[in-house]
Design an enzyme around this catalytic site. Structure first.
Site, PDB file in Angstrom:
ATOM      1  N   CYS A 121       0.819  -1.203   0.000  1.00 56.10           N
ATOM      2  CA  CYS A 121       0.000   0.000   0.000  1.00 56.10           C
ATOM      3  C   CYS A 121       0.858   1.259   0.000  1.00 56.10           C
ATOM      4  CB  CYS A 121      -0.892   0.040   1.247  1.00 56.10           C
ATOM      5  SG  CYS A 121      -1.991  -1.365   1.417  1.00 56.10           S
ATOM      6  N   ASP A 146      -3.137 -10.317   5.996  1.00 58.77           N
ATOM      7  CA  ASP A 146      -2.196 -10.060   7.086  1.00 58.77           C
ATOM      8  C   ASP A 146      -2.444  -8.738   7.803  1.00 58.77           C
ATOM      9  OD1 ASP A 146      -1.476  -8.624   4.849  1.00 58.77           O
ATOM     10  OD2 ASP A 146       0.660  -9.044   4.978  1.00 58.77           O
ATOM     11  N   GLY A 157       3.082  -3.293   3.224  1.00 59.71           N
ATOM     12  CA  GLY A 157       4.035  -4.390   3.284  1.00 59.71           C
ATOM     13  C   GLY A 157       3.376  -5.741   3.299  1.00 59.71           C
ATOM     14  N   GLU A 158       4.140  -6.720   3.745  1.00 56.29           N
ATOM     15  CA  GLU A 158       3.667  -8.105   3.881  1.00 56.29           C
ATOM     16  C   GLU A 158       4.234  -8.693   5.166  1.00 56.29           C
ATOM     17  OE1 GLU A 158       1.562  -9.658   1.963  1.00 56.29           O
ATOM     18  OE2 GLU A 158       1.522  -8.360   0.192  1.00 56.29           O
ATOM     19  N   ARG A 205      -4.463   0.810  -1.699  1.00 56.08           N
ATOM     20  CA  ARG A 205      -4.184  -0.617  -1.556  1.00 56.08           C
ATOM     21  C   ARG A 205      -3.848  -1.294  -2.878  1.00 56.08           C
ATOM     22  NH1 ARG A 205      -8.337  -5.552  -0.220  1.00 56.08           N
ATOM     23  NH2 ARG A 205      -6.768  -7.117   0.333  1.00 56.08           N
TER      24      ARG A 205
END
Length: 613
Positions: A2, A103, A80-81, A53
């Site tokens: 994002c 997540d 992020g992840e 997003r």
């Protein structure tokens, strides 16, 4: 993945909602490329948060941000992840009722349960901000190695943050004033080190740090992670091969999860080849690989990448960058926002553009050199004392310069202009000179004033050198290059070799398994030989374009015109007679000033765009 931004007012009892809604719309438009799939905002009495997003996991509306706690008091925006989110979700399943499969909600739940201590559990790349209405505090955090960016500005009235500078300096009340103190560092290294950005009073949150900002404006910055290099494991070479092999497979596998198409960047060098080979062996399907090269054979690595792709059976895609790609430099510099001059930003940009048309996620091999001592300058540091005792150093410099004028081979210029002159310095300064994009002497002649003295440091061991590069060269040079270029094309890039648990493990590796004799990344070579015998591995050159010939060819006149159109001379920062000398020497083949010309060209375009980002 994002784009995020927000603003916290300190003194105002209640914000002007209409004015802030207008600012929110402007910021969202500036961050659209980082998240074209969805956009959202949160606005309350003294604060607003926004997010755009790029949907990668759980593509449904349940992944919408900003994400708000069930009681409405805690709000999250996240870029992020989190790769271990499934394990974390399992840990909290009896304590939190999840509505989504992604997540982001897991991260929110982790903060609700653990507060700031949630950072210790996270494995991934991230920059996130939490507004905790229960405490009236803003909590900002960035991942351990600096994969995801987070910039901020503050004054007596408010605190503002964003993923990119353009979302900050476009807001009312945030001035875009050039910080001249970064000039010497920029022209020496090609980038601006944290926490500076090139703009006065706008800062980067350093990697592995979190910042707490209260509603009254009080700030508190904390480091939450670092690497301990002091404890070395007493294991045999074979044991290290097996342990590291297992860790590498683990790091690749946890990055394969995606609800959108996924591909791999393959250079033909050791790191990306190993990552692609592991992925091809564990994914259970043919992978897509993407490579970039140049029309000039001396710089072109496409044949080597092609060999790796054939060996692992990937569906391979190639891109050739040609001289006319320099026409995109203005747009590229505008996207990078800070003064930035990595020559490989051009092919990186083109590769991301091509990759983003086919997949939403790409996996690369970044991090291998910093983990396992892969750069040639590590050999220079290791054997500095021996090299320093060599006779005829000045004569060798002169001889190599003559050979360069005849042969125009870049490596001759690098050795004569960078490594050999550095031998006369102490070990630390010799290493810094060998790491630099432009020599200290040339920068001194270019700038009218020396505006900043570099910080003294101790580099007493290979671990010290690796730690220094991790915190500067990697965090402020390599990773921003990839993040900006990829997100400009709405592409997420994951890097298995940047997993913090791999860095923690490699820190326990003895030096002899990183550099063995003259062999860099020794243990990586052994892993490949055992696990993927026959894989055609070579040491890659990097994505460096043939700038020297380009600036002597069709772009020679254009560059000169750019340098003398009034922007540089009007800044009163540079000795224009020296710039003229540099252009003349380069055009005539007397010296290779390609990187200095490149740095000047990037800076000139940045300076011209300063107020229009």
């Amino acid at each position: 993945m994002c784009g995020i931004a927000g603003k916290l007012y300190f003194k105002t009892r209640e914000v002007n909602s209409q004015a802030e809604k207008s600012a929110i719309r402007s910021v969202l438009s500036k961050l659209h490329h980082r998240g074209p799939d969805d956009a959202g905002s949160f606005l309350s009495a003294k604060i607003w948060l926004v997010s755009t997003r790029l949907a990668i996991l759980d593509l449904s509306a349940a992944g919408h941000q900003p994400m708000i706690s069930p009681d409405g008091k805690v709000v999250l925006v996240f870029n992020g992840e989190i790769y271990n989110y499934r394990n974390l979700r399992e840990k909290l399943k009896n304590k939190y009722s999840f509505k989504s499969r992604g997540d982001s909600e897991v991260l929110l739940a982790m903060y609700l349960h653990y507060g700031i201590k949630c950072l210790a559990f996270l494995r991934g790349m991230f920059a996130f901000v939490v507004w905790d209405g229960r405490l009236n505090k803003l909590f900002l955090a960035r991942d351990r190695l600096g994969k995801k960016p987070l910039k901020y500005y503050f004054d007596d009235n408010f605190f503002a943050f964003a993923s990119e500078l353009k979302a900050l300096i476009s807001q009312p009340g945030i001035p875009s004033i050039f910080d001249e103190t970064v000039l010497q560092e920029y022209f020496t290294n090609g980038y601006v080190k944290s926490p500076q950005t090139g703009y006065k009073n706008i800062f980067k949150l350093p990697p592995a740090h979190y910042l707490v900002v209260s509603s009254s404006g009080k700030q508190s910055l904390h480091k939450y992670w670092d690497i301990d290099y002091s404890h070395k494991l007493n294991l045999s070479e074979n044991e290290w091969i097996e342990i590291l092999s297992d860790k590498l497979v683990e790091c690749v596998k946890i990055r394969l999860e995606s609800d959108v198409p996924l591909g791999f960047h393959l250079s033909g060098g050791m790191d990306s080849s190993l990552v692609c080979a592991i992925a091809a062996s564990v994914s259970g399907k043919k992978i897509n690989t993407f490579s970039v090269g140049f029309a000039e054979n001396e710089y072109n690595e496409l044949p080597y990448a092609r060999n790796i792709a054939a060996a692992i059976g990937s569906s391979h895609h190639e891109l050739t960058v040609r001289e006319n790609s320099l026409k995109f430099l203005g747009d590229i510099v505008k996207s990078y926002e800070e003064p930035f001059a990595d020559p490989s930003m051009l092919p990186t940009w083109m590769l991301m553009k091509k990759t983003g048309k086919m997949v939403r996620v790409a996996i690369n091999g970044d991090g291998g050199d910093e983990n396992f001592a892969g750069y040639p300058r590590y050999l220079f540091w290791k054997y500095h004392r021996q090299l320093n005792s060599l006779p005829w150093q000045k004569e060798a410099v002169s001889l190599l310069k003559i050979f360069y004028r005849i042969l125009k081979i870049r490596s001759l210029s690098v050795v004569s202009g960078k490594y050999l002159p550095a031998l006369g310095k102490d070990r630390v300064n010799a290493y810094l000179s060998a790491s630099a994009l432009t020599g200290e002497k040339e920068v001194g002649l270019l700038l009218k004033k020396n505006r900043k003295h570099f910080q003294k440091m101790q580099l007493n061991s290979l671990d010290d050198v690796l730690a220094y590069d991790r915190k500067s060269y990697l965090a402020d040079y390599l990773l921003p290059k990839v993040d900006i270029a990829s997100m400009a094309h709405s592409l997420e890039v994951r890097s298995p070799l940047l997993d913090h648990t791999l860095f923690e493990l490699s820190a326990q590796l003895p030096d002899r398994l990183k550099i063995n004799g003259l062999q860099r990344k020794y243990i990586m070579r052994k892993i490949i030989a055992r696990k993927f015998p026959g894989l055609p591995i070579r040491q890659k050159h990097g994505f460096l374009p043939p700038l020297a010939s380009w600036f002597r060819g069709k772009y020679e006149k254009q560059v000169r015109d750019e340098f003398f159109d009034g922007v540089l001379s009007g800044s009163d920062l540079f000795d224009m007679s020296y710039i003229n000398k540099v252009l003349k020497e380069h055009a005539e083949g007397i010296n290779d000033h390609a990187y200095l010309i490149w740095s000047l060209l990037c800076f000139k375009k940045w300076l011209g765009q300063l107020n229009i980002l």
